[in-house]
Scaffold this motif. Structure first.
Motif, PDB file in Angstrom:
ATOM      1  N   UNK A  25    -106.527 -10.310 -23.663  1.00  0.00           N
ATOM      2  CA  UNK A  25    -107.062  -9.291 -23.818  1.00  0.00           C
ATOM      3  C   UNK A  25    -108.314  -8.933 -22.545  1.00  0.00           C
ATOM      4  N   UNK A  26    -107.106  -8.589 -21.460  1.00  0.00           N
ATOM      5  CA  UNK A  26    -108.161  -8.583 -20.201  1.00  0.00           C
ATOM      6  C   UNK A  26    -106.874  -6.734 -20.033  1.00  0.00           C
ATOM      7  N   UNK A  27    -108.058  -5.970 -19.692  1.00  0.00           N
ATOM      8  CA  UNK A  27    -108.358  -4.459 -19.124  1.00  0.00           C
ATOM      9  C   UNK A  27    -107.145  -4.472 -17.546  1.00  0.00           C
ATOM     10  N   UNK A  28    -106.064  -3.816 -17.349  1.00  0.00           N
ATOM     11  CA  UNK A  28    -105.849  -3.695 -15.951  1.00  0.00           C
ATOM     12  C   UNK A  28    -106.817  -3.434 -14.449  1.00  0.00           C
ATOM     13  N   UNK A  29    -107.002  -4.008 -13.150  1.00  0.00           N
ATOM     14  CA  UNK A  29    -108.158  -2.745 -12.993  1.00  0.00           C
ATOM     15  C   UNK A  29    -107.549  -1.787 -12.592  1.00  0.00           C
ATOM     16  N   UNK A  30    -106.387  -0.966 -12.723  1.00  0.00           N
ATOM     17  CA  UNK A  30    -106.318   0.317 -12.218  1.00  0.00           C
ATOM     18  C   UNK A  30    -106.151   1.331 -13.586  1.00  0.00           C
ATOM     19  N   UNK A  31    -106.293   0.283 -14.888  1.00  0.00           N
ATOM     20  CA  UNK A  31    -106.789   1.694 -15.603  1.00  0.00           C
ATOM     21  C   UNK A  31    -108.341   1.326 -16.842  1.00  0.00           C
ATOM     22  N   UNK A  32    -108.864   0.696 -15.640  1.00  0.00           N
ATOM     23  CA  UNK A  32    -110.658   0.388 -15.988  1.00  0.00           C
ATOM     24  C   UNK A  32    -111.676   1.461 -16.268  1.00  0.00           C
TER      25      UNK A  32
END
Length: 944
Positions: free
Chosen positions: A359-366
Motif C-alpha cells: 500500500x505504498x504511495x509512489x514517490x511522484x504522487x506523494x
C-alpha cells in the motif's frame, strides 16, 4: 433555505404591521394577504427544500428547484419593498414639520411617487405569490410534523450507502481507532453494575459507527453480555417498530423464540414485554445515529436497570443529545477526535494504493496525495471515499492533478463522492431556520480564514438572525447559538480563552464545501474569491469580496444588496466607496476589517438601514458628520484605526450598542500608559442610551463633565477610560456605582505618579474583568469583595506589601496579571488554600521581585505561568516543582543566568524544577518593536 428566507420575511411583515398602524391606504390589505399566503406556503417548505436539494436531475426535481427559486426571489422583493417603505416613513416624519414651501412641494411630489411605487409593487407581489402558491399543488408537497414524518434519513440505507459500509469494515481495515476502541471496551466490561450509557459524539463521517460497531463486535464484549442488539435510529424512526425490532434481535442473538403478538400490543404492554425480557439478562444495546433529545425520554422506560452491568451505546452528532441522557442514565461521553496526520496518511494509502505492494504511495504522487489528505482534515469517511475514487484512476501525475485541482467539482458531481456530501449535509439540514442562516455565514469567509467569534456573532445580530429572548442580552443569545453549532459538530473551536469562551472557530474543509454549495443554491451570498468563480444567478443578498473589490459595482445591477464584506488587501479607492454607498442604499452590514480602506465617504449617512459598520484594522482617520443619520446603527467597530475624535452628530445614534475604538502602538517601544490611544468624544455622549460597550474614552477631553454624562449610560457592560486625573476620582466612582450591568472596567491614569483614588462606596455587583493601571495608595477594599471577578490586572500600583493575601480568596478568579511594578517588594508568597480556581498567572516588569514562594498544595489549578522582564529574578523559583498540573511555563526577556539554569543543553542545574511541565518556552527580544522577538523551547520529559 427557502424556508429560512420566507420565515425571515414573515417576521418583517409582522413587525411592520405591529409597529406601523397607519400603513398606506390600499397597502395594508395587500400586506395582510401576502402574509397569509406566505404562512400557508411555509408549512410545505421543509419538504420543498429537501426535494430541491435531492441529487436527482431533471423532471420533478428541477421543477421543484425552480419553484423554490421563484419563491425566494418573491421573498427578496417583499423584503426590498418593506425596507423602502421604512425609509419612506422616516422621510415622511422628517418633512412633516415646518419647511420652506417650495422644498415642501417638491418633497410631497417625491413621496407621492414613492407611495405609488410601493402600492404598485405590493399589487405585483401579491399576484406573484398567489401564482407560486397555485403551482405548489402540482408538486404535492407534504407538511412536516416532526419525528417520524421527515423526508430525511429513514434508517434504511441503500446497498451502496457509505453508512451501510461502515457496518461491515474488516478489523484490518480500521485505522486510528485503537486507543478509543480499548477505552470503550473497558467501559463496557468493567466498572459499575449499574446500567450505564456510553455516548460516542462527533461530526458526520468521523467514524462513530465504525468505531462503536467494532467495539460492539469485540470478542471480549460478546462473551461478557447475555444478549446484544444493534439498532439504527436516524432522523426518522417509529418507536414502536424500533422496540419490536429490538426484541427480535435480542431473541435472535440469544437463540430464543420471538414472543408472539408483538405487533398487536399497545405501547405500555410492549414496553413491559421488553423490560420483562431484559430483567434477568446482562444486555448490550447499540443505538446508532441518534439526533433528538426526546429519544432518551422515549426509550428510558424500556431499559431495565437490573444492576447486572448492562450497557447502552449511543452514537450522535450532537453533544446536547449526549448530555441529555444524563437525565436518566449514568453516562460516559467519548468525544471522537479526527485522525492524526500520520493515521490519516495510513488510511489513505490503504484505500488509494490497495493494489500496490505494501500500500505504498509512489514517490511522484506523494506531494499531491499529501495535499488531498490534508483537505480531508482527518475525516475517515472523506479519506475512504476520496481514496476509493483515486484507486480507480491511473497512477499518473496528470490524473491525480485533475482530481486535486478540481476536487470541489468532483465532490459536487462525482457519484463516488455525492454520498459523502449528503452525509455531511444532514447535520446542516437538521438545523432550525435561524441557525441555518448563522451557519451559512461561515461560507462568507475565505478559505483558512481565522474567524473570530465576536465578529461573526455580531454580524448575525446585525442581520436579525439573533432573537431577543426574554430581554436577555443579544450577545448572550448569539453565544448560545454558537454553542449549539459547536455541540452539533458543525463548527470546530480553533482557540478558546482562559474562561472557556470561544475566541475563534472554523468549519471542516469539506463541511465548508457543503456550506458554499448551500450559499450558492440559496442566493445567500455571491463569493468573489479565488477558486470560486461564481456566475451571478438571480438576486443575491450579500457580496463577499476576496479578489479585486473594484469590480463589484460593475458586476451587478442588483440594488438590493444587504451586506458587503471586503477581505481583499487591494486599495479601495474613493470611487469604489462612493459608488458602494450610492448604489446599495438598503445595506445593513458593511465589514472592511483588515482591508486597505483609508476613506469613508461623506454620503455614508444615506445608508438608513445600516446596523453594523466594521472599519477595524484599516487606515481610516476621520468619521464623516453624516454618521448622525444612521439611526439604526448598532455596532461601530473602530479598533486599531487612527480615528482620534468622533463628531458631535454621534449623539443621535440612540440604538448604538457597541463602540470599541482605540489604536495600539505595536510598532514602537512599549509603555503601559502610552501603548494605547483612545478617542475624544464631544458633549452629548449621554444620549447614547443603548450603549453597552465603550472603550477607550479619553477622560481628559471633557474632564469631570464628560464623566458625569456617563451616568446616563445605564446599559453599559464594558467601559474603558484612559488619561484619568486624580481629581476625577469622586466623579468617576459616583458614575461607575450607577452602572449596575457593568461586567468589565478598565481605568488608566494619565501619568505614572498620578494617584487613582477609587474608594467606591459600593461596587458594580456583576464585575467580571478589572484592569487598573495607575498609582494606588493601597489595594481598594472593594476588590476582594468582587464575587464574580474572573480576570484582574494591576499595573503601576506600587504596593509595598504583598497584595496576594488580600486577593487569595476571590472565589472565581481565573487570571491574575501583576504588571509594571504593581508590587514593589522582593517576594511574593502563594499560600495553600488561596486562588483555588486560578488558571493563568502573569508577572511582568516587577523590577524588585527577586524570589517567589509557592507552598506545596498551592495553585493546584494553575496551567499557565508567565514571567516577563523581571530583572532581579535571577534564580528560577524552586517551588515551581510543586505545580504538578502546570501545562505551560513562559520566560520572556529574563536574566540569562535564570534561562541557562533550566536549559539541559547548557548544563542547567535546575532543569529538574521544570522538567515535568509539557511546554516551557523562552522568548528573547531581538528588536525595538512590540513583536520583534524569537521563541525557543526548553526540552522537558513531556516533549523530548
Amino acid at each position: 433555505m427557502a424556508e429560512t428566507t420566507v420565515s425571515f420575511v414573515l417576521e418583517k411583515l409582522c413587525n411592520l404591521a405591529e409597529k406601523e398602524a397607519t400603513l398606506l391606504i390600499g397597502v395594508h390589505g395587500d400586506f395582510q394577504e401576502i402574509k397569509h399566503e406566505l404562512e400557508s406556503i411555509k408549512a410545505f417548505l421543509k419538504d420543498a427544500d429537501t426535494r430541491a436539494a435531492d441529487e436527482g436531475e431533471g423532471g420533478s426535481s428541477e421543477g421543484v428547484k425552480t419553484w423554490v427559486k421563484q419563491l425566494r426571489e418573491a421573498s427578496f422583493h417583499i423584503e426590498d419593498v418593506i425596507d423602502c417603505y421604512s425609509m419612506y416613513l422616516v422621510q415622511r416624519e422628517n418633512y412633516s414639520g415646518c419647511i420652506a414651501p417650495i422644498k415642501k412641494v417638491a418633497q410631497v411630489i417625491k413621496t407621492m411617487k414613492q407611495r405609488h411605487k410601493i402600492a404598485s409593487d405590493m399589487k405585483n407581489i401579491k399576484t406573484s405569490v398567489g401564482e407560486i402558491k397555485e403551482r405548489s399543488v402540482r408538486y404535492k408537497f407534504v407538511v412536516d410534523n416532526g419525528p417520524g414524518s421527515s423526508r430525511g434519513t429513514t434508517g434504511n440505507e441503500s446497498f451502496g450507502d457509505l453508512r451501510m459500509a461502515s457496518h461491515f469494515i474488516e478489523e484490518n481495515q480500521v485505522v486510528g481507532f485503537e486507543s478509543p476502541r480499548d477505552e470503550l471496551v473497558s467501559c463496557l466490561v468493567e466498572g459499575t453494575n449499574e446500567l450505564m450509557l456510553i455516548s460516542v459524539v462527533g461530526m458526520g463521517g468521523l467514524g462513530k459507527t465504525t468505531l462503536s460497531k467494532h467495539v460492539f463486535d469485540n470478542k471480549l464484549v460478546k462473551k461478557h453480555f447475555d444478549c446484544r442488539c444493534f439498532i439504527t435510529v436516524s432522523q426518522s424512526y417509529d418507536m414502536k417498530e424500533l422496540l419490536i425490532d429490538m426484541v427480535k434481535k435480542f431473541c435472535k442473538d440469544s437463540n430464543e423464540p420471538t414472543p408472539k403478538g408483538l405487533q398487536e400490543m399497545d405501547d405500555i404492554t410492549l414496553i413491559a414485554q421488553v423490560r420483562e425480557y431484559l430483567e434477568s439478562k446482562r444486555y448490550l444495546v447499540f443505538f446508532d445515529d441518534v439526533w433528538k433529545e426526546i429519544f432518551c425520554d422515549e426509550i428510558v422506560n424500556a431499559m431495565s436497570n437490573n444492576k447486572k452491568g448492562s450497557r447502552i451505546i449511543v452514537t450522535t452528532r450532537t453533544m446536547q443529545v449526549a448530555e441529555y441522557f444524563r437525565k436518566s442514565f449514568h453516562v460516559y461521553i467519548h468525544k471522537l477526535q479526527h485522525l492524526s496526520s500520520m493515521k490519516a496518511w495510513e488510511l489513505f494509502c490503504k484505500k488509494a494504493f490497495r493494489s500496490e505492494a505494501g500500500n505504498l504511495c509512489p514517490k511522484d504522487l506523494e506531494k499531491m496525495s499529501e495535499e488531498i489528505v490534508q483537505k480531508c482534515g482527518g475525516l475517515p469517511l472523506a479519506i475512504v471515499a476520496i481514496g476509493g475514487l483515486l484507486s480507480t484512476k491511473s497512477k499518473t501525475i496528470f490524473e491525480w492533478e485533475k482530481v486535486r485541482k478540481y476536487l470541489r467539482i468532483e465532490l459536487e458531481n462525482n457519484t463516488h463522492l455525492t454520498g459523502l456530501m449528503r452525509i455531511l449535509s444532514l447535520s446542516y439540514d437538521d438545523l432550525p431556520y435561524h441557525l441555518k442562516s448563522c451557519m451559512l455565514y461561515f461560507g462568507i469567509y475565505p478559505e483558512d480564514y481565522v474567524i473570530k467569534r465576536k465578529r461573526i456573532t455580531r454580524q448575525w445580530m446585525a442581520e436579525g438572525f439573533v432573537k431577543n429572548e426574554h430581554t436577555r442580552p443579544l450577545e448572550e443569545v448569539a453565544e448560545e447559538y454558537m454553542t449549539k453549532l459547536i455541540n452539533r459538530s458543525l463548527v470546530q473551536v480553533s482557540k478558546d480563552g482562559f474562561d472557556g469562551k470561544v475566541k475563534s472557530c472554523h468549519v471542516h474543509d469539506l463541511m465548508r464545501e457543503v456550506i458554499i454549495r448551500k450559499v450558492k443554491d440559496s442566493s445567500f451570498c455571491h463569493l468573489m474569491h479565488e477558486g470560486h468563480e461564481q456566475t451571478m444567478d438571480g438576486t443575491v443578498r450579500r457580496f463577499s469580496i476576496a479578489a479585486n473589490p473594484n469590480n463589484v459595482l460593475t458586476s451587478t445591477g442588483n440594488s438590493g444588496i444587504r451586506a458587503v464584506f471586503v477581505f481583499d488587501k487591494g486599495e479601495l479607492d474613493e470611487h469604489f466607496m462612493d459608488g458602494l454607498v450610492s448604489k446599495f442604499k438598503l445595506l445593513k452590514v458593511l465589514d472592511f476589517e483588515k482591508s486597505r480602506l483609508n476613506y469613508v465617504p461623506d454620503n455614508l449617512g444615506n445608508l438608513f438601514h445600516l446596523t453594523y459598520l466594521n472599519l477595524s484594522h484599516t487606515k481610516v482617520k476621520v468619521i464623516p458628520r453624516s454618521i448622525g443619520k444612521l439611526l439604526n446603527l448598532e455596532t461601530l467597530d473602530l479598533r486599531q484605526t487612527q480615528v482620534r475624535e468622533l463628531p458631535k452628530e454621534m449623539k443621535k445614534l440612540t440604538k448604538l450598542r457597541l463602540l470599541p475604538v482605540y489604536y495600539r502602538k505595536y510598532e514602537g517601544h512599549y509603555s503601559m500608559l502610552n501603548f494605547t490611544d483612545g478617542v475624544q468624544m464631544q458633549k452629548g455622549i449621554g444620549c447614547l442610551i443603548s450603549l453597552q460597550k465603550l472603550y477607550f474614552l479619553e477622560a481628559d477631553h471633557g474632564g469631570i463633565d464628560l464623566i458625569e454624562e456617563l451616568k446616563k449610560l445605564k446599559q453599559l457592560r464594558k467601559l474603558g477610560i484612559r488619561r484619568v486625573r486624580s481629581e476625577y476620582g469622586n466623579a468617576l466612582c459616583n458614575t461607575i456605582q450607577q452602572m449596575n450591568h457593568l461586567e468589565s472596567l478598565n481605568i488608566t491614569a494619565i501619568a505614572e505618579d498620578e494617584i487613582l483614588d477609587l474608594d467606591f462606596i459600593s461596587t458594580p455587583p456583576n464585575l467580571k474583568v478589572l484592569n487598573l493601571k495607575g498609582r494606588l495608595t493601597k489595594l481598594p477594599n472593594w476588590i476582594p469583595k468582587l464575587q464574580y471577578l474572573v480576570k484582574l490586572r494591576l499595573g503601576l500600583s506600587n504596593f509595598e506589601h504583598d497584595p496576594l493575601d488580600s486577593l487569595k480568596n476571590l472565589p472565581n478568579l481565573l487570571r491574575l496579571n501583576l504588571w509594571d511594578d504593581a508590587f514593589s517588594g522582593d517576594n511574593l508568597h502563594f499560600e495553600v488554600g488561596g486562588f483555588l480556581k486560578l488558571k493563568e498567572l502573569d508577572l511582568t516588569r516587577l523590577n524588585k521581585l527577586s524570589s517567589i514562594t509557592i507552598e506545596k498544595g498551592a495553585l493546584l489549578g494553575l496551567d499557565h505561568f508567565r514571567f516577563n522582564n523581571n530583572p532581579q529574578l535571577k534564580v528560577v523559583p524552586q517551588d515551581l516543582k510543586h505545580l504538578e498540573n502546570l501545562q505551560f511555563l513562559g520566560f520572556a526577556d529574563m536574566p540569562p543566568e535564570l534561562v541557562e539554569s533550566i536549559d539541559p543543553r547548557k548544563g542547567g542545574e535546575f532543569h529538574s524544577v521544570i522538567k515535568h511541565i509539557p511546554l516551557v518556552l523562552i522568548r528573547q527580544k531581538v528588536g525595538s518593536r512590540f513583536h520583534d522577538y524569537e521563541l525557543y523551547p526548553i526540552p522537558t520529559l513531556s516533549n523530548v
